[in-house]
Design a protein around this motif. Structure first.
Motif, short mmCIF file in Angstrom:
data_model
loop_
_atom_site.label_atom_id
_atom_site.label_comp_id
_atom_site.label_asym_id
_atom_site.label_seq_id
_atom_site.Cartn_x
_atom_site.Cartn_y
_atom_site.Cartn_z
N ARG A 48 -38.17 91.42 -77.56
CA ARG A 48 -36.64 91.77 -77.64
C ARG A 48 -36.08 92.04 -76.36
O ARG A 48 -34.83 92.16 -76.20
CB ARG A 48 -36.67 93.03 -78.68
N TRP A 49 -36.99 92.21 -75.32
CA TRP A 49 -36.25 92.38 -74.04
C TRP A 49 -35.68 91.00 -73.71
O TRP A 49 -34.85 91.03 -72.78
CB TRP A 49 -37.31 92.84 -73.01
N MET A 74 -32.68 84.33 -73.62
CA MET A 74 -33.06 83.71 -72.65
C MET A 74 -33.55 82.11 -73.02
O MET A 74 -33.92 82.09 -74.03
CB MET A 74 -34.27 84.23 -71.90
N ASP A 75 -33.34 81.23 -71.87
CA ASP A 75 -33.76 80.01 -72.51
C ASP A 75 -35.27 80.02 -72.39
O ASP A 75 -36.06 79.96 -71.29
CB ASP A 75 -33.31 78.88 -71.33
N PRO A 76 -36.04 79.60 -73.37
CA PRO A 76 -37.51 79.88 -73.46
C PRO A 76 -38.26 78.41 -72.83
O PRO A 76 -39.25 78.39 -72.36
CB PRO A 76 -37.77 79.52 -75.12
N THR A 77 -37.20 77.55 -72.57
CA THR A 77 -38.01 76.44 -71.55
C THR A 77 -37.79 76.49 -70.20
O THR A 77 -38.53 75.74 -69.56
CB THR A 77 -37.22 75.09 -72.17
N PRO A 114 -41.07 82.53 -66.62
CA PRO A 114 -41.30 83.11 -65.28
C PRO A 114 -40.95 84.75 -65.29
O PRO A 114 -41.52 85.57 -64.70
CB PRO A 114 -40.25 82.50 -64.17
N TYR A 115 -39.92 85.27 -66.00
CA TYR A 115 -39.62 86.47 -66.28
C TYR A 115 -40.76 87.32 -67.05
O TYR A 115 -41.19 88.64 -66.61
CB TYR A 115 -38.34 86.52 -67.24
#
Length: 74
Positions: free
Chosen positions: A42-43, A47-50, A55-56
């Protein structure tokens, strides 16, 4: 939000319930690692999973959590 109550006491009761529901309920003894485990992914909403997520997530796992004084990663 507009709300109508039958009495002043009812209005204060409603207000108290709303304030209680809005409290964050922070656990100051909770570790960052435990918090990250609790919230899961949930953080990372939106975000784009691709491209961004990996990296995050790796940075959180490899840099942030080890520096927070916890040895475990989620």
């Amino acid at each position: 939000m507009r709300r109508s109550c039958s009495s002043l006491d009812a209005a204060y009761d409603w207000l108290e319930r709303m304030e209680r529901a809005a409290r964050p309920g922070l656990d100051t003894g909770q570790t960052l690692s435990a918090y990250v485990s609790l919230i899961g992914d949930r953080w990372a909403p939106g975000m784009d999973p691709t491209s961004t997520y990996d990296p995050y997530a790796a940075g959180l796992r490899r840099r942030v959590l080890p520096c927070s004084g916890t040895s475990r990663s989620p």
